[in-house]
Scaffold this motif. Structure first.
Motif, short mmCIF file in Angstrom:
data_model
loop_
_atom_site.label_atom_id
_atom_site.label_comp_id
_atom_site.label_asym_id
_atom_site.label_seq_id
_atom_site.Cartn_x
_atom_site.Cartn_y
_atom_site.Cartn_z
N ASN A 44 0.82 -1.20 0.00
CA ASN A 44 0.00 0.00 0.00
C ASN A 44 0.86 1.26 0.00
N GLU A 45 1.93 1.27 0.79
CA GLU A 45 2.83 2.42 0.83
C GLU A 45 3.45 2.67 -0.54
N TRP A 46 3.92 1.62 -1.19
CA TRP A 46 4.52 1.78 -2.52
C TRP A 46 3.50 2.30 -3.54
N ILE A 47 2.29 1.75 -3.50
CA ILE A 47 1.26 2.20 -4.45
C ILE A 47 0.95 3.67 -4.21
N TRP A 49 2.71 5.97 -2.72
CA TRP A 49 3.88 6.79 -3.05
C TRP A 49 3.96 7.01 -4.56
N THR A 50 3.62 5.99 -5.32
CA THR A 50 3.69 6.08 -6.78
C THR A 50 2.58 6.95 -7.35
N ILE A 51 1.38 6.86 -6.82
CA ILE A 51 0.24 7.59 -7.40
C ILE A 51 0.05 8.98 -6.80
N SER A 52 0.81 9.32 -5.77
CA SER A 52 0.59 10.60 -5.08
C SER A 52 1.22 11.80 -5.79
N TRP A 80 9.50 9.16 3.01
CA TRP A 80 8.12 9.48 2.66
C TRP A 80 7.28 9.29 3.91
N PRO A 81 6.40 10.23 4.24
CA PRO A 81 5.67 10.15 5.52
C PRO A 81 4.66 9.01 5.61
N GLY A 82 4.31 8.41 4.51
CA GLY A 82 3.36 7.31 4.54
C GLY A 82 2.02 7.65 3.93
N CYS A 83 1.23 6.63 3.71
CA CYS A 83 -0.07 6.76 3.06
C CYS A 83 -1.07 7.43 4.00
N PRO A 84 -1.65 8.54 3.59
CA PRO A 84 -2.65 9.21 4.43
C PRO A 84 -4.05 8.60 4.27
#
Length: 86
Positions: A44-47, A49-52, A80-84
Motif C-alpha cells: 500500500n505504501e509503494w502504491i 507513493w507512486t500515485i501521489s 516518505w511520511p506514509g499513506c494518508p
C-alpha cells in the motif's frame, strides 16, 4: 492450446494497483516475487507513493525507483511520511 493465467499480483490495503504499475511489476518474475513478498501495508505504501505525484514524468521516475529498490531488498519507500488514506 490453453493459455497460462496471468501471474497474480498481491494488492495493498487502501489502494488497487494502477495499470502502469501493474505492467511494470508484471514485466519481471523477480520483481513480481519481491512485490508479493511484501506485507499488504508495505505494498500500500509503494502504491500510494507512486500515485501521489502530480506529473506523469515523476510517476514514471517513482515506478523506476520502486523497481530498483524492491530488487535491492528495500521494503518501503524511503523518506516518505506514509499513506494518508488508511
Amino acid at each position: 492450446m490453453t493459455s497460462m493465467p496471468a501471474p497474480t499480483l498481491a494488492t495493498g490495503v487502501a489502494h488497487d494497483i494502477p495499470a502502469d504499475l501493474r505492467k511494470a511489476l508484471s514485466a519481471s518474475a523477480a520483481l513480481r516475487d519481491a512485490w508479493n513478498d511484501l506485507t499488504p501495508l508495505a505494498r500500500n505504501e509503494w502504491i500510494c507513493w507512486t500515485i501521489s505525484v502530480k506529473k506523469p514524468e515523476t510517476r514514471q521516475k517513482h515506478i523506476k525507483r520502486l523497481h530498483e529498490d524492491l530488487l535491492k531488498g528495500k521494503r518501503r519507500p524511503c523518506c516518505w511520511p506514509g499513506c494518508p488514506h488508511r
